[in-house]
Design a protein around this motif. Structure first.
Motif, mmCIF file in Angstrom:
data_model
loop_
_atom_site.group_PDB
_atom_site.id
_atom_site.type_symbol
_atom_site.label_atom_id
_atom_site.label_comp_id
_atom_site.label_asym_id
_atom_site.label_seq_id
_atom_site.Cartn_x
_atom_site.Cartn_y
_atom_site.Cartn_z
ATOM 1 N N ILE A 168 -5.569 7.990 1.519
ATOM 2 C CA ILE A 168 -6.279 7.050 0.654
ATOM 3 C C ILE A 168 -7.699 7.573 0.488
ATOM 4 N N ALA A 169 -8.050 7.979 -0.710
ATOM 5 C CA ALA A 169 -9.362 8.569 -0.967
ATOM 6 C C ALA A 169 -10.457 7.514 -0.864
ATOM 7 N N ALA A 170 -11.644 7.950 -0.455
ATOM 8 C CA ALA A 170 -12.783 7.044 -0.341
ATOM 9 C C ALA A 170 -13.033 6.346 -1.675
ATOM 10 N N GLY A 171 -13.237 5.055 -1.608
ATOM 11 C CA GLY A 171 -13.486 4.268 -2.815
ATOM 12 C C GLY A 171 -12.245 3.733 -3.482
ATOM 13 N N THR A 172 -11.054 4.086 -2.963
ATOM 14 C CA THR A 172 -9.802 3.587 -3.541
ATOM 15 C C THR A 172 -9.658 2.092 -3.272
ATOM 16 N N ALA A 173 -9.285 1.349 -4.283
ATOM 17 C CA ALA A 173 -9.043 -0.084 -4.128
ATOM 18 C C ALA A 173 -7.543 -0.352 -4.197
ATOM 19 N N ALA A 174 -7.070 -1.291 -3.387
ATOM 20 C CA ALA A 174 -5.668 -1.712 -3.470
ATOM 21 C C ALA A 174 -5.418 -2.339 -4.834
ATOM 22 N N LEU A 175 -4.211 -2.160 -5.373
ATOM 23 C CA LEU A 175 -3.880 -2.707 -6.679
ATOM 24 C C LEU A 175 -3.551 -4.197 -6.569
ATOM 25 N N SER A 176 -3.897 -4.918 -7.611
ATOM 26 C CA SER A 176 -3.572 -6.340 -7.701
ATOM 27 C C SER A 176 -2.355 -6.529 -8.586
ATOM 28 N N CYS A 177 -1.853 -7.746 -8.640
ATOM 29 C CA CYS A 177 -0.641 -8.026 -9.413
ATOM 30 C C CYS A 177 -0.741 -7.585 -10.879
ATOM 31 N N PRO A 178 -1.834 -7.914 -11.610
ATOM 32 C CA PRO A 178 -1.887 -7.523 -13.029
ATOM 33 C C PRO A 178 -1.976 -6.024 -13.263
ATOM 34 N N GLU A 179 -2.269 -5.255 -12.203
ATOM 35 C CA GLU A 179 -2.451 -3.817 -12.381
ATOM 36 C C GLU A 179 -1.160 -3.016 -12.272
ATOM 37 N N VAL A 180 -0.052 -3.661 -11.941
ATOM 38 C CA VAL A 180 1.232 -2.962 -11.900
ATOM 39 C C VAL A 180 2.099 -3.451 -13.053
ATOM 40 N N LYS A 181 2.827 -2.533 -13.648
ATOM 41 C CA LYS A 181 3.564 -2.834 -14.879
ATOM 42 C C LYS A 181 5.009 -2.331 -14.791
ATOM 43 N N PRO A 182 5.928 -2.954 -15.551
ATOM 44 C CA PRO A 182 7.298 -2.448 -15.621
ATOM 45 C C PRO A 182 7.313 -0.973 -16.020
ATOM 46 N N GLY A 183 8.134 -0.209 -15.340
ATOM 47 C CA GLY A 183 8.238 1.222 -15.594
ATOM 48 C C GLY A 183 7.383 2.074 -14.678
ATOM 49 N N ASP A 184 6.411 1.453 -13.963
ATOM 50 C CA ASP A 184 5.582 2.214 -13.032
ATOM 51 C C ASP A 184 6.438 2.785 -11.894
ATOM 52 N N HIS A 185 5.996 3.902 -11.334
ATOM 53 C CA HIS A 185 6.709 4.575 -10.250
ATOM 54 C C HIS A 185 6.399 3.898 -8.915
ATOM 55 N N VAL A 186 7.440 3.644 -8.113
ATOM 56 C CA VAL A 186 7.319 2.918 -6.850
ATOM 57 C C VAL A 186 7.855 3.785 -5.711
ATOM 58 N N GLU A 187 7.174 3.725 -4.539
ATOM 59 C CA GLU A 187 7.621 4.434 -3.336
ATOM 60 C C GLU A 187 7.510 3.523 -2.122
ATOM 61 N N ILE A 188 8.483 3.608 -1.216
ATOM 62 C CA ILE A 188 8.419 2.918 0.062
ATOM 63 C C ILE A 188 9.028 3.817 1.139
ATOM 64 N N ASN A 189 8.761 3.448 2.409
ATOM 65 C CA ASN A 189 9.345 4.209 3.513
ATOM 66 C C ASN A 189 9.720 3.278 4.667
ATOM 67 N N GLY A 190 10.060 2.023 4.393
ATOM 68 C CA GLY A 190 10.464 1.110 5.451
ATOM 69 C C GLY A 190 11.656 1.653 6.226
#
Length: 273
Positions: free
Chosen positions: A157-179
């Motif tokens: 996580i680069a310095a100054g990076t902000a976590a995304l909020s609900c309105p900032e993610v859109k259908p078609g965006d790329h998603v990754e998890i590692n649970g």
């Protein structure tokens, strides 16, 4: 006397049967090999690590305790280092242990607005979040801005990076998890409120993806287009539903770590990889 024509036909008949059996056996073998190859590919892409595991390990993106995965490292207003997770896999004060028995810390209360005035709901919250204040020997100083995606490597996580909020993610965006230690990727399908009669918790926004999930993924960090964006929270017909990370951090008064030591001085004598 035996008719040679009949004998020849019988012999040819037996040969044909053997050929059919042989072909069927080959076909079965090919199917099994394809199946083993598919299993091997899944293992290679989801579980095979190529990066080191530190001591203490980076729990962001990994298993925090059986049934709970880790989100991101963050700090409280008092400068306590925590790992975020989900609000539905434990109760306040519960000890959280890694699968090998190592103590991680003790769970916080789950996120909440306080009084919930929605009919049939016992909890209203912006995101399905809780956190675990880390015992000193579980703080990976020098790596607090990293996420361990297992087979997909570490993400910084680069310095100054902000976590995304609900309105900032859109259908078609790329998603990754590692649970659960298994890396998966896919896309966003849509968003909605989590306001179903069978669920006692209300979220104003939950995002649904096409990634397959199961018990144990809960609490894991969700990356959207490479950025920290969500908390794995629900399964919709076996597909990932995640609540927004930015709103959860704000509700719990946490600041996401975006530098190796989260802007703090490592505690004297603490382990540093």
């Amino acid at each position: 006397m035996t008719d040679p024509t009949v004998t020849t036909r019988r012999r040819f008949g037996r040969i044909r049967i053997r050929r059919v059996v042989f072909i069927v056996l080959i076909a079965v073998l090919l199917v099994q090999l394809a199946s083993f190859g598919r299993i091997g590919l899944i293992w290679f892409t989801q579980y095979r690590r190529t990066t080191p595991v530190y001591d203490p390990p980076v729990l962001a993106g990994q298993v925090v305790s059986p049934g709970c995965s880790g989100g991101v490292y963050a700090r409280t207003g008092e400068g306590v280092i925590v790992i975020t997770t989900t609000g539905h896999c434990s109760h306040e004060g519960d000890p959280k242990h890694m699968p090998n028995g190592r103590l991680v810390g003790y769970a916080s209360a789950p996120s909440s607005w306080g009084a919930c005035d929605r009919a049939g709901k016992n909890r209203c919250t912006a995101s399905d979040m809780a956190y675990v204040p880390l015992v000193q020997d579980m703080i990976p100083w020098g790596h607090l801005n990293e996420i361990d995606l297992g087979a997909a490597g570490y993400r910084v996580i680069a310095a100054g990076t902000a976590a995304l909020s609900c309105p900032e993610v859109k259908p078609g965006d790329h998603v990754e998890i590692n649970g659960q230690g298994g890396y998966r990727e896919g896309g966003i399908v849509g968003q909605q409120a989590n306001d179903f009669p069978e669920d006692g918790t209300y979220f104003p926004c939950i995002t649904v993806s096409d990634i397959a999930v199961s018990s144990g993924d809960s609490g894991g960090i969700v990356l959207v287009n490479g950025a920290p964006a969500g908390v794995a929270s629900r399964s919709y017909a076996g597909r990932l539903g995640f609540t927004p990370l930015a709103e959860g951090l704000a509700e719990m008064g946490l600041v996401m770590c975006d530098t190796p030591d989260c802007g703090l001085q490592p505690v004297a004598g603490a382990t540093r990889p």
